[in-house]
Each structure stands twice: as structure tokens, then as C-alpha cells.
Design a protein around this motif. Structure first.
Motif, short mmCIF file in Angstrom:
data_model
loop_
_atom_site.label_atom_id
_atom_site.label_comp_id
_atom_site.label_asym_id
_atom_site.label_seq_id
_atom_site.Cartn_x
_atom_site.Cartn_y
_atom_site.Cartn_z
N GLU A 1 1.14 -0.95 -0.12
CA GLU A 1 -0.19 0.45 0.31
C GLU A 1 1.01 1.43 -0.06
O GLU A 1 0.63 2.44 -0.91
CB GLU A 1 -0.51 0.18 1.66
CG GLU A 1 -2.11 1.14 1.31
CD GLU A 1 -2.41 0.89 2.97
OE1 GLU A 1 -2.62 1.68 3.59
OE2 GLU A 1 -2.70 -0.17 3.44
N LYS A 2 1.75 1.24 1.26
CA LYS A 2 2.88 2.66 0.92
C LYS A 2 3.56 2.27 -0.22
O LYS A 2 3.79 3.32 -1.13
CB LYS A 2 3.52 1.93 2.20
CG LYS A 2 2.69 2.36 3.44
CD LYS A 2 2.56 3.86 3.48
CE LYS A 2 2.12 4.66 4.59
NZ LYS A 2 1.44 6.53 4.51
N LEU A 3 4.26 1.69 -0.71
CA LEU A 3 5.15 1.72 -2.16
C LEU A 3 3.88 2.31 -3.28
O LEU A 3 4.85 3.22 -3.54
CB LEU A 3 5.16 0.46 -2.38
CG LEU A 3 6.68 -0.44 -1.55
CD1 LEU A 3 6.54 -2.42 -2.40
CD2 LEU A 3 8.01 0.53 -2.04
N LEU A 4 2.91 1.69 -3.08
CA LEU A 4 2.03 2.28 -4.10
C LEU A 4 1.53 3.77 -4.15
O LEU A 4 1.80 4.92 -5.15
CB LEU A 4 0.52 1.95 -4.24
CG LEU A 4 0.42 0.48 -5.43
CD1 LEU A 4 -0.08 -0.03 -4.96
CD2 LEU A 4 0.80 0.94 -6.90
N GLN A 5 1.68 4.11 -2.62
CA GLN A 5 1.65 5.90 -2.67
C GLN A 5 2.76 6.25 -2.98
O GLN A 5 2.85 7.66 -2.92
CB GLN A 5 1.04 6.03 -1.34
CG GLN A 5 -0.75 5.31 -0.63
CD GLN A 5 -0.73 5.04 0.36
OE1 GLN A 5 -0.02 6.36 1.49
NE2 GLN A 5 -2.31 4.59 1.09
N LEU B 1 3.21 13.15 -1.97
CA LEU B 1 3.69 11.93 -2.26
C LEU B 1 4.20 11.30 -0.65
O LEU B 1 4.68 11.86 -0.07
CB LEU B 1 4.60 11.44 -3.40
CG LEU B 1 5.39 10.83 -4.02
CD1 LEU B 1 6.23 11.16 -4.76
CD2 LEU B 1 3.83 11.15 -5.52
N SER B 2 3.23 10.15 -0.50
CA SER B 2 3.94 9.42 0.80
C SER B 2 4.86 8.58 0.77
O SER B 2 5.34 8.16 -0.67
CB SER B 2 2.26 8.92 1.40
OG SER B 2 2.39 7.35 1.20
N TYR B 3 5.20 8.30 1.90
CA TYR B 3 6.58 7.59 2.20
C TYR B 3 6.79 6.76 3.26
O TYR B 3 6.29 7.05 4.62
CB TYR B 3 8.42 8.22 1.46
CG TYR B 3 8.74 9.55 2.85
CD1 TYR B 3 8.70 11.17 2.66
CD2 TYR B 3 9.65 9.12 3.44
CE1 TYR B 3 8.99 11.58 3.50
CE2 TYR B 3 9.56 10.01 4.32
CZ TYR B 3 9.10 11.45 4.12
OH TYR B 3 10.11 12.53 5.69
N ILE B 4 7.72 5.95 3.08
CA ILE B 4 7.76 4.91 3.88
C ILE B 4 8.94 5.45 5.29
O ILE B 4 10.13 5.61 4.93
CB ILE B 4 8.49 3.57 3.56
CG1 ILE B 4 7.45 3.32 2.55
CG2 ILE B 4 8.50 2.42 4.85
CD1 ILE B 4 7.28 1.95 1.85
N PRO B 5 8.78 6.72 6.14
CA PRO B 5 9.68 6.39 6.68
C PRO B 5 11.34 5.09 7.24
O PRO B 5 10.51 4.46 7.33
CB PRO B 5 9.15 7.24 8.02
CG PRO B 5 7.97 6.31 8.61
CD PRO B 5 7.46 6.19 6.62
#
Ligand SMILES: Nc1ncnc2c1ncn2[C@@H]1O[C@H](COP(=O)(O)OP(=O)(O)OP(=O)(O)O)[C@@H](O)[C@H]1O
Ligand SMILES: Nc1ncnc2c1ncn2[C@@H]1O[C@H](COP(=O)(O)OP(=O)(O)OP(=O)(O)O)[C@@H](O)[C@H]1O
Ligand code: SF4
Ligand code: SF4
Ligand SMILES: [Mg+2]
Ligand SMILES: [Mg+2]
Lengths: 338, 323
Positions: free
Chosen positions: B254-258, B270-274
Motif C-alpha cells: 500500500e505504502k509503496l504504491l502511494q 507523495l507519501s513515503y515509508i519512514p
């Protein structure tokens, strides 16, 4: 910081960079001249203060050469560069040095651009020393802390003692950015700053660079072949093909409503993370490779690959950029018919 | 459909002086004939390691651990000797286009000479025959025969990648592993290479494992997608299951797609994975993703979630995705 339409920070006028060919002795003797490489062949654009301007195009289109010209790392063959109202096309050594402080470059590879033997504190102090900024260590440390805070490395003290290998790719690119910010530049040139980087780190860096740009009211020239990041990141874009700008305008206008066949092809080539769109690329409208800039096709230089080319495209003079309103420009004589 | 490959409980550890890097830890998946399976995930999650494991060619100090099974066309290659693998498996049944291979062509030899060497290492044929075959394969990847006489520096990135692809197909393998084959190329050349791969796949009736960190590209080429995180499979599903309307199930996917920028839609943020992926010498207890997960629960740091089939053909390893 509000953007004033007329507040131009950088203006490029009919800029050209033609590289002289490497000539072997035999070629000179036999009179077989190799041709001049026209890497940048007459481009004009203006970047407004506080704007993110994107330069897009496939490999070999002349993006990096343009970036180097803007950075004044190489001299143009002709044309001019106006920065902040001042003609800086030709400057003495002192002015060039000062210019390079006002206009900073962000490098592509954060791994290669940081000296592995330097602690972060030293990495960041180095430009202050190179550019002979006044102030003692205490003053420098204050500036380092400020720069680290600007790129959201908190708490800054925690990072100052680390070596580059103790940081993630995203953090390294933050350091590389902090290193440019510490000199208080007005403009940053970023040549493919994220193309080598992992997808989630890429998002992190673009996010950070946008924040920094907003916080500090900076201007960016963002160079990339990646239209998706350009759409997210930039305000306006110019699409380059073989040393010329073929389309320019607001990023949204150009991508939602491309006018030039080359821009259309670039857009068609981009896949999207959506199912059911498998085969979105299908047969590309354009084939072959970009011609050599030592051998630019006559007339519209895109005609050898253009699916809409007509005899007049190669026979008549190269179309200049034309405005269709809203500051959306294109250089295709047949745009109405396609 | 027939399976061409079954990977069962594959573990590949790099035995370094600091300890074992558990680069693949209990990875299982199947590949059907004619299928393209995508491997995606952040840098260091084990994509390349999976590829070289399938060639039984781990880079030192890597070792495929006992209990791993790699069943290729019905035969467990883990039980074969190195000699048998070399004679009947590697390049013959499975070949790989290595990450960055196009930049590893030897600068001092012509393309023809380099291709000739590869070919004659494996096949008894005279120079004339080899030359004919090379020309045929150059034609298949859209290059004129003249490039045989050229040096790598005289060719564009796209042309070099075509050479590497032609070389991988020489011995008529049935399975080709493509490791980031277009990452260094611009969008137009990438699209051309993708189209070429699709065409070759049909012509030779191939199966592909397509490795990339680009989720958009995976949506374009792969029938099924395997999302890896820290040496394990986080989620595996059909193109529809991962990219469809209902979206993926695993919080990581989910996060990768965002984090993926879109072209045809304006994305404001764009969101990213901290944080970063973990150290695989000492990965986190429980779910390996828990230190970075936005949906983490108490259980996640204690027990490892098994990879379960949540709906037909859709496997997910997450405590939040029960049946
Ligand atoms: N110093 C030089 N001498 C001769 N030719 C050059 C020189 N620098 C660049 N070129 C040529 O000019 C053209 C434009 O190069 P440039 O690096 O600006 O392209 P680019 O758009 O940045 O491409 P990429 O996406 O691959 O980085 C290319 O054909 C290149 O080979
Ligand atoms: N020869 C080696 N020795 C020790 N560790 C290794 C070796 N090769 C890979 N690793 C480690 O194994 C893990 C998986 O690496 P791998 O190359 O498979 O990742 P990847 O998913 O292909 O990443 P990338 O997207 O960067 O190519 C990483 O933690 C990496 O550091
Ligand atoms: S002017 Fe002609 S060749 Fe050039 S882009 Fe337009 S249609 Fe194509
Ligand atoms: S198991 Fe827990 S930590 Fe792991 S992905 Fe699921 S919710 Fe997140
Ligand atoms: Mg470049
Ligand atoms: Mg890899």
C-alpha cells in the motif's frame, strides 16, 4: 512567498553549445572534417523566482549540457544568460565564483558526492571554507545546524558526528542538499537527483526538496527524463528534443494536453501502476533512436521520427516556438491537424 | 496451466564475518509456463539474490541453505551437481539478464567477438555457423548485423541492452530472469525494450521473472506480482489483485504504491515509508516490517505473520489481513 509573474530570476536567450569535434591527425590531413556536435541549439526560457522549472527529454536531448551552461561550468557558443537582471554570460573569475554560490548544483548520486572519510559536520563545513565565508567555527556550526534543520534531519547534533556510510540513501541526499543550502543559494540546479534512487527514498527526497523550496522561497531547475516525477514536482516544464525546446508550459497543461507529437510520444511511453492498463505502452508512436546532434535533420528536427510528418516538415524552415495562450508554447507546424 | 518452476522454502544466506545476512528467508512461489512474474521491493530486499539463486549461482559468501527446493521443469536442481547444472540448467534452461549488465560489456572487444565467445563456450560450432546465429539473434532484437564490428562505447544504452538480451536467449532457455533491464534507460528506450521483450516472449514461448523496483513498470508487464520485504514475501497476487480498484492488502505494498508518482493524475503529496529496511543479519523480531509499519499492533513485534492465501491466488503475510 508569492510568485510574481514578471519576477524572472533566470533568463536564457537563444543559447547554443556546439562542441568542436575531436579531430585525429589523419582526418585533418585528409581534410575529412568531423561535424560539430550541436548539443544545445538555440534555446530560450525564463524561470520565475520561487518556481520549479523542469527540463524534460530523452537521453541525448541536451538537458545536462543546458544545466552545465546554467551553472557556468562550460561557456556557451552563443546566446546569453541573464541572472537577476545581470548578464552573466561572460564573467571574470571572481564573479563566476560568487555566481556558483548563488546557483548551486545537486548531484545525481549522493553516494559518490559525499567524501566517505568526512564526518557530516566536515562535509557541511567544506563549502564554507572553499567559498571563504566569514565566521569562526562557532558561527560555522550554527550554519551547519541551520542547514541540517532545513532538510529535516532532527536533532541536527545527532547527525553531525556521523560518517556518510552511517546514513540511508535518503539521508545522504538530505546531506547533499544541506551542503548546497548552507551557502544560502538563490537557485538550485538538480540533474536527475532521484533517478538512481529507490522508489520510497525517491518520494522522500522529492517531498523534502519541495518543502525546502517552499520554506526558503528557492528556485529550482529540475532536469529529468522522468515525466511522472516532473508532474509531481514542477510548476512548469520545457520538453527538449535534440538541443531544442519543442514544447513548454505549465506542467499540468503540457501533460494533460500535449501539443507536440514528441511530447505525446514521451507521455505514451510512461507506464502507470494501474491494472487493466497492461499493454498501455503498446506500439510506441515513434520508433528508432534520437539522431546524432552532429547530424541534425533539416526542417523540423523531429521529422525523421514523427508519425505526422509531411513533406513540408522537412522542406520548410524549422518551426519556432508558438504561444497558444496561457504561456503554453509548442514548435509543431501541424499541431492543429493532429 | 503447467508449472515451469516451483520454489519451496528457499533460504539463501550470505555468511559474512559479521554474521549471516539472511537475504532470502523461507521464500516460496510458483511460476507457470508463459507467465511473467514480477519481483518488486526496495533496494536490498532480496530481488537479485532470488534471481541468482535460481541459477544456483549465489555470489560469495552466499550459500543456498539446506531444505531449499528449486524445482525446474519437474527436476529439483538442488539435488544436481555443479557440473550437471552447468551442462543442463544454467543458460540452457534458465538465463539471466543481470542488473547493470549493459555497462559491463568489455570495452576492448567488439560486440561480435564477445557474443561469439559466449556462444562457443556452450556450443560446438565453427566460426561461420556462430556468426550466422549471432546475426539471426541481432535481427531478432532489432539490430543490424553491422553492430558485430562495433565496440560498446559506440553504442547507445538501448542498443547495448538489446545485445545483452540477445545473448541471454542464445541457448534457447525457457525461463529468463530480467533484473532491472530498463532502469538505466530513458522512457522511450524503456518502452521499446519492453515491447521487444513482449515480442520475444511470444516468439520463443518464454516465461519471465521480471525484477524492478518500479511498480508502474511491473503493472505494465507482469501477470502476477511478488512483493518482497527484507528477504521475505510480503504479498503475492495477480496484477488485478495488486493494482485493481480494491488495492493491495499488505501495508507495505500500500505504502509503496502511494510513494509512486503518477503521470496522468496530479498528486499533491507523495507519501513515503519512514526509516530504512532492516539489517538482515539481525532482522526485527515478529513481522520484519513492524518498525516502519503504519498499521502495527502489539502482536506484530512478537510473532511473525505467516504467508496465507487470503483469497484464491492472493497470498499475504500480515496480521491485519486475516480471513
Ligand atoms: N563534451 C562533449 N563533447 C562532445 N559531445 C558532447 C559533449 N557533451 C555532451 N555531448 C553530446 O551532446 C548531446 C547532449 O548531451 P547531454 O548530456 O546534454 O544529454 P542529456 O539530455 O543530459 O542526456 P541524458 O539523459 O543521457 O543525461 C549528446 O549527444 C552528447 O553525446
Ligand atoms: N555478496 C554479498 N555478500 C553479503 N551480502 C550481500 C551480498 N549480496 C547481497 N547481499 C545483501 O543481501 C541483501 C539482498 O541483496 P540483493 O542484491 O538481493 O537486493 P536487491 O533487492 O536486488 O536490491 P537492489 O534493488 O538494490 O538491486 C542485501 O541486504 C544485500 O546487502
Ligand atoms: S512539424 Fe511536422 S515533423 Fe515536426 S513535429 Fe510537427 S508534424 Fe511532426
Ligand atoms: S503484521 Fe503488523 S507490522 Fe507487519 S505489516 Fe501487518 S500490521 Fe504491519
Ligand atoms: Mg544528462
Ligand atoms: Mg538487485
Amino acid at each position: 512567498m508569492s510568485i510574481n509573474e514578471n519576477d524572472v530570476i533566470l533568463e536564457i536567450k537563444n543559447l547554443k553549445k556546439h562542441f568542436a569535434p575531436h579531430q585525429s591527425l589523419a582526418q585533418t590531413l585528409t581534410g575529412k572534417n568531423r561535424k560539430v556536435v550541436k548539443a544545445v541549439d538555440g534555446i530560450s526560457f525564463a524561470i520565475r523566482r520561487g518556481e520549479i522549472f523542469g527540463l524534460i527529454g530523452e537521453s541525448g536531448s541536451g538537458k545536462t549540457t543546458t544545466g552545465k551552461l546554467v551553472m557556468k561550468l562550460i561557456d556557451p557558443t552563443s546566446g546569453s544568460i541573464i541572472f537577476n537582471g545581470e548578464d552573466v554570460t561572460i564573467t571574470d573569475k571572481e564573479r563566476t565564483q560568487a555566481y556558483r554560490r548563488q546557483v548551486q548544483m545537486i548531484f545525481q548520486d549522493p553516494y559518490a558526492s559525499l567524501n566517505p572519510r568526512f564526518k557530516i559536520k566536515d562535509v557541511l563545513e567544506e563549502p564554507l571554507i572553499i567559498h571563504k565565508l566569514p565566521g569562526d567555527h562557532v558561527e560555522h556550526e550554527r550554519m551547519i545546524i541551520k542547514a541540517l534543520t532545513e532538510v529535516k534531519l532532527n536533532p541536527p547534533e545527532e547527525y553531525m558526528g556521523r560518517f556518510p556510510h552511517m546514513l540511508s540513501g535518503g539521508q545522504r541526499q538530505r546531506i547533499a542538499t544541506a551542503r548546497t543550502l548552507i551557502l544560502n543559494p538563490m537557485m538550485l540546479v538538480a540533474d536527475e537527483p532521484v533517478s538512481m534512487i529507490d522508489l520510497s527514498t525517491r518520494a522522500e527526497i522529492l517531498h523534502m526538496m519541495k518543502d525546502v523550496q517552499r520554506d526558503l522561497g528557492l528556485t529550482y531547475l529540475y532536469i529529468t527524463h522522468d515525466l511522472s516525477t516532473a508532474r509531481y514536482f514542477t510548476d512548469r516544464i520545457a520538453v527538449m528534443y535534440l538541443g531544442r525546446i519543442v514544447e513548454m508550459g505549465n506542467a499540468d497543461d503540457v501533460i494533460d494536453n500535449p501539443l507536440h507529437p514528441y511530447t505525446k510520444a514521451l507521455i505514451d511511453a510512461v507506464p502507470e501502476p494501474v491494472t487493466g492498463k497492461v499493454d498501455i505502452i503498446k506500439e510506441l508512436p515513434i520508433s528508432g533512436e534520437i539522431p546524432s546532434p552532429a547530424n541534425i535533420p533539416p526542417g523540423c528536427r523531429f521529422h525523421t521520427r514523427c508519425p505526422y510528418a509531411k513533406p513540408e516538415c522537412s522542406a520548410e524552415a524549422e518551426p519556432e516556438l508558438m504561444d497558444v495562450g496561457n504561456g503554453h508554447f509548442h514548435a509543431c507546424r501541424r499541431y492543429k491537424e493532429i | 496451466m503447467d508449472k515451469i518452476l516451483e520454489v519451496k522454502n528457499l533460504r539463501l544466506y550470505y555468511h559474512t564475518s559479521k554474521g549471516a545476512v539472511r537475504a532470502l528467508d523461507d521464500v516460496s512461489f510458483d511460476l507457470y509456463k508463459g507467465e511473467t512474474l514480477g519481483l518488486v521491493g526496495e533496494s536490498g530486499c532480496g530481488k537479485t539474490t532470488t534471481g541468482v539463486a535460481l541459477l544456483k549461482m549465489p555470489s560469495p559468501p552466499g550459500r543456498i541453505e539446506d531444505g531449499s527446493k528449486i524445482i525446474l521443469a519437474g527436476r529439483d536442481i538442488m539435488t544436481l551437481s555443479e557440473k550437471e547444472v552447468r551442462k543442463t540448467v544454467r543458460w540452457e534452461q534458465v538465463s539471466m539478464v543481470f542488473q547493470g549488465a549493459m555497462n559491463c560489456l568489455t570495452p576492448v572487444y567488439t560486440i561480435g567477438k564477445q557474443m561469439m565467445e559466449t556462444l562457443r563456450e556452450h556450443r560446438d560450432m565453427d566460426k561461420k555457423q556462430a556468426e550466422e546465429l549471432i546475426k539471426e539473434y541481432l535481427g531478432l532484437v532489432g539490430l543490424p548485423p553491422e553492430v558485430m564490428g562495433r565496440y560498446p562505447h559506440e553504442m547507445s544504452g538501448g542498443m547495448k541492452q538489446r545485445i545483452v538480451i540477445a545473448t541471454a536467449l542464445f541457448l534457447k532457455p525457457k525461463l529468463v530472469i530480467l533484473d532491472e533491464p530498463t532502469t538505466a534507460l530513458d522512457v522511450i528506450v524503456q518502452a521499446q525494450i519492453i515491447n521487444l521483450l513482449k515480442k520475444l516472449k511470444k516468439t520463443f514461448d518464454l516465461s519471465f521473472i521480471f525484477i524492478t523496483h518500479d511498480l508502474s513498470l511491473e503493472a505494465e508487464i507482469s501477470d502476477r506480482i511478488c512483493v518482497m520485504y527484507a528477504g521475505k514475501i510480503a504479498e503475492l497476487g495477480t496484477n488485478q489483485q495488486i493494482y485493481g480498484k480494491q488495492g493491495p492488502m499488505h501495508p507495505y505494498t500500500e505504502k509503496l504504491l502511494q510513494a509512486t508518482p503518477l503521470l496522468r493524475k496530479k498528486v499533491e503529496s507523495l507519501s513515503y515509508i519512514p526509516g530504512t529496511p532492516p539489517d538482515l543479519i539481525d532482522p526485527p523480531k515478529g513481522c520484519r516490517f513492524h518498525p516502519r509499519c503504519h498499521k502495527v499492533m502489539d502482536k506484530c513485534s512478537q510473532e511473525e505473520p505467516p504467508l496465507l492465501e487470503i483469497e484464491p491466488g492472493h497470498m499475504v503475510a500480515c496480521w491485519r489481513c486475516g480471513k
